[in-house]
Write a protein that holds these residues in place. Structure first.
Motif, short mmCIF file in Angstrom:
data_model
loop_
_atom_site.label_atom_id
_atom_site.label_comp_id
_atom_site.label_asym_id
_atom_site.label_seq_id
_atom_site.Cartn_x
_atom_site.Cartn_y
_atom_site.Cartn_z
N LYS A 289 -1.62 -1.64 -4.12
CA LYS A 289 -2.74 -0.40 -3.88
C LYS A 289 -2.18 0.80 -4.00
O LYS A 289 -1.69 1.24 -2.79
N PRO A 290 -2.38 1.61 -5.11
CA PRO A 290 -2.12 3.15 -5.13
C PRO A 290 -3.03 3.92 -4.58
O PRO A 290 -3.96 3.65 -4.10
N MET B 116 7.22 5.17 -5.16
CA MET B 116 7.00 4.10 -4.11
C MET B 116 6.53 2.70 -4.62
O MET B 116 6.91 1.79 -3.82
N TRP C 197 9.73 1.19 -5.16
CA TRP C 197 10.49 0.87 -4.10
C TRP C 197 10.02 -0.51 -3.49
O TRP C 197 10.78 -1.26 -2.93
N GLY D 231 7.35 11.57 9.38
CA GLY D 231 8.42 12.41 9.81
C GLY D 231 8.36 13.70 10.13
O GLY D 231 7.59 14.47 9.71
N TRP E 224 0.54 9.06 -1.91
CA TRP E 224 0.24 9.91 -3.15
C TRP E 224 1.67 10.72 -3.39
O TRP E 224 1.46 11.55 -4.48
N VAL F 76 -2.43 5.67 10.26
CA VAL F 76 -2.79 4.32 9.45
C VAL F 76 -1.89 3.33 9.44
O VAL F 76 -2.42 2.10 9.77
N SER G 271 0.83 7.29 6.47
CA SER G 271 0.96 8.11 7.73
C SER G 271 1.24 7.25 8.93
O SER G 271 0.72 5.90 8.81
N PHE H 137 3.17 18.17 6.14
CA PHE H 137 3.27 17.47 4.85
C PHE H 137 2.95 18.57 3.69
O PHE H 137 1.88 18.51 2.69
N GLY I 64 -8.58 2.09 -5.50
CA GLY I 64 -9.76 2.33 -4.47
C GLY I 64 -9.40 3.23 -3.36
O GLY I 64 -8.29 4.24 -3.87
N ASP I 65 -9.97 3.27 -2.32
CA ASP I 65 -9.44 4.28 -1.19
C ASP I 65 -8.70 3.80 0.09
O ASP I 65 -8.39 2.50 -0.15
N ILE J 28 0.79 -1.26 -0.11
CA ILE J 28 -0.07 -0.03 0.14
C ILE J 28 0.72 1.09 0.05
O ILE J 28 1.92 1.55 0.89
N PHE K 88 3.69 -1.24 3.89
CA PHE K 88 2.98 0.07 3.85
C PHE K 88 3.78 1.26 3.74
O PHE K 88 4.95 1.20 4.88
N GLY L 193 -7.57 -0.27 1.02
CA GLY L 193 -6.52 -0.87 1.64
C GLY L 193 -6.66 -1.55 2.92
O GLY L 193 -5.90 -2.47 3.04
N ALA L 194 -7.76 -1.32 3.73
CA ALA L 194 -7.99 -1.95 4.77
C ALA L 194 -8.33 -3.39 4.45
O ALA L 194 -8.10 -4.36 5.26
#
Ligand code: NAP
Ligand code: MG
Length: 477
Positions: free
Chosen positions: A183-184, A165, A168, A260, A159, A239, A236, A390, A214-215, A156, A233, A219-220
């Motif tokens: 999942k982007p 990502m 990676w 961070g 953005w 999450v 944040s 951020f 999706g949103d 996961i 993952f 992810g969940a």
């Protein structure tokens, strides 16, 4: 100013955006069983770019099954040197299509083309090249041991560096023989979807990489799927904690790359002009949508007046606007909720006593924008010294002694990165040792290389991405 740059927009017609995207399962785009789609916008003008499939539980189940089949029947049986060939091909194709990817990344996410073109996309292909090199040398990466893949990984990503990502996460997983479901983020799915064409072009066996869009709920649902061996993952800390709870007690391995609140520390013996450029790059790069952004500036008291004056002057020269313009320094904020979050945290900062300086450049009428901002006279008690903003907002604090600088820098729940500016080699070596941060940059900032590990201390997460270290997140012995 008496003069200005002429507009220099990059042509956007190099990339063809489909009106609608399905889910990428078993090597093909398919309609979601949910029947639902959502829109992705260009944050620089609020125009709808495309509709994207919304994956629900049934779709995710189908996707994990595809990854499992590909793992059992094909990918886990291939020798490393065969897996390497696919990764090399993917790296080469991304290089060939780099302009297309750069334009799409800037359209969907709002980052300046200069960054997507010169930073994100070159690093994407560099990552695939780098891990292609490891795929047939795993026994040298782990001498005396026999590494084997974990199986199917659920990944996961956020953005802020959408395709980077993905690279990676996908490149080391595939190099080690795993298959993936990735999942982007909801606001930036398009480069991941374009990447599916690259997987097809490279003739990657179907099901080795699958993409579900999706949103957060998607992810969940993915995290809870029982047939995953690994969850990776990036996002944040909030999450990340939920995910850690969700996988507790299961067989799933976990790596977390979280938030961070980096300190960028400038000592009186630093080359000040060089440091100013690094500080500006450290926080305004990618609109401050960077987990390792140098969001807290710690200035030694003796040079504070001159540093502040130079920074104030420098932010007035930053060019905010069209992400596709090659002269743009600061692009669009990724989404309206992110813009509101930045606005509200800056307001809290001012209410708590910080002094506000902003670039007074003109902003486009449509789209989501935030002026490069300095909050001066911040203290450790202030919300803006503790919370991740951020966004393009620098919080300035002062210190007198190196000990005090270390204490302030480490006084955070995060520990992802830090920067130090000094002309004394002994000082930065000592400083790097005492900082609780995964990466410490000396007399530079925001430099990345596939061979160099990246990851956090404390609530910035655990596990490393990049380098040899990322391989150990995808193997068992
Ligand atoms: P986020 O809200 O945590 O989202 C990250 C990803 O997780 C997105 O794909 C998101 O989906 C998904 N997600 C949301 N809720 C979820 C849940 N309950 N279960 C599973 N997945 C869920 O983070 P963000 O605001 O997008 O990204 C910014 C954060 O990422 C910052 O804190 C930043 O520091 C961190 N970050 C860290 C690194 C690192 O390497 N350490 C790198 C980049 C960013 P949707 O977006 O579709 O809702
Ligand atoms: Mg978008």
């Amino acid at each position: 100013m008496g003069w200005d740059y002429a507009p220099a927009p990059e042509a956007r017609n190099i990339v063809k955006i489909q009106p609608r995207y399905g889910l990428f399962i078993d090597g093909q785009f398919v309609e979601p069983k949910s029947g639902r789609y959502f829109q992705t916008l260009n944050p620089a003008n609020e125009a709808v770019l495309a509709e994207v499939a919304y994956a629900e539980a049934e779709d995710i189940d189908r996707t994990v099954q595809s990854a499992r089949r590909a793992y059992n029947e094909v990918w886990s049986k291939l020798p490393g040197k065969e897996r390497a060939k696919y990764l090399f091909r993917i790296a080469r194709i991304v290089q060939e299509r780099s302009r297309e990817f750069a334009v799409l990344e800037s359209l969907d996410g709002g980052k300046p083309i200069r960054e997507s073109r010169d930073v994100d996309i070159p690093l994407v292909s560099a990552h695939f090249f780098y891990y292609a090199g490891w795929a047939d040398k795993l026994e040298y990466a782990f001498p005396g041991r026999t590494p084997r893949p974990l199986g199917v990984a659920g990944q996961i990503i956020p953005w802020n560096f959408p395709l980077l990502m993905l690279a990676w996460k996908v490149a080391p997983a595939l190099a080690c023989g795993n298959t993936v479901v990735i999942k982007p983020a909801e606001t930036t799915p398009l480069t991941a979807l374009l990447m599916c064409e690259v997987f097809q072009q490279a003739e990657l066996p179907p099901g080795v990489v699958n993409i579900v869009t999706g949103d957060g709920q998607t992810g969940a649902t993915l995290v809870q799927h029982p047939d995953l061996d690994k969850i990776a993952f990036t996002g944040s800390t909030e999450v990340g904690k939920k995910i850690q709870r969700a996988v507790a007690g299961t067989r799933k391995r976990l790596t977390l790359e979280l938030g961070g609140k980096a300190a960028n520390v400038i000592f009186e013996d630093a080359d000040i002009d060089q440091a100013i450029e690094g500080i500006i790059n450290g926080i305004y790069f990618n609109q401050g949508h960077v987990c390792c952004a140098g969001s807290r500036l710690l200035v030694q008291e003796s040079i504070y007046p001159i540093v502040l004056r130079k920074l104030q002057r420098r932010i007035q020269l930053l060019r905010v606007g069209d992400p596709l313009d090659k002269n743009t320094d600061v692009g669009a904020i990724n989404s309206l909720p992110q813009l509101r979050k930045i606005e509200s945290l800056v307001q809290i900062g001012v209410q708590e006593g910080a002094e506000l300086y902003q670039c007074d450049c003109p902003l486009p009428e449509k789209g989501y924008w935030y002026r490069p901002t300095i909050l001066d006279k911040v203290s450790m008690a202030h919300t803006v010294a503790r919370e991740e903003i951020f966004g393009p907002v620098l919080a300035v604090m002062t210190f007198r002694t190196p000990d005090e600088a270390v204490a302030i820098a480490n006084n955070t729940r995060y520990g992802l990165s830090a920067g130090v500016w000094t002309s004394k080699g002994s000082r930065y070596l000592e400083f790097a040792r005492r900082l609780q941060a995964g990466v410490v940059w000396c007399n530079t900032y925001n430099k990345f290389d596939p061979a160099s590990p990246f990851g956090g201390y404390k609530e910035s997460g655990f596990g490393r991405e990049g380098g040899l270290h990322a391989l150990s997140a995808y193997v068992a012995f």
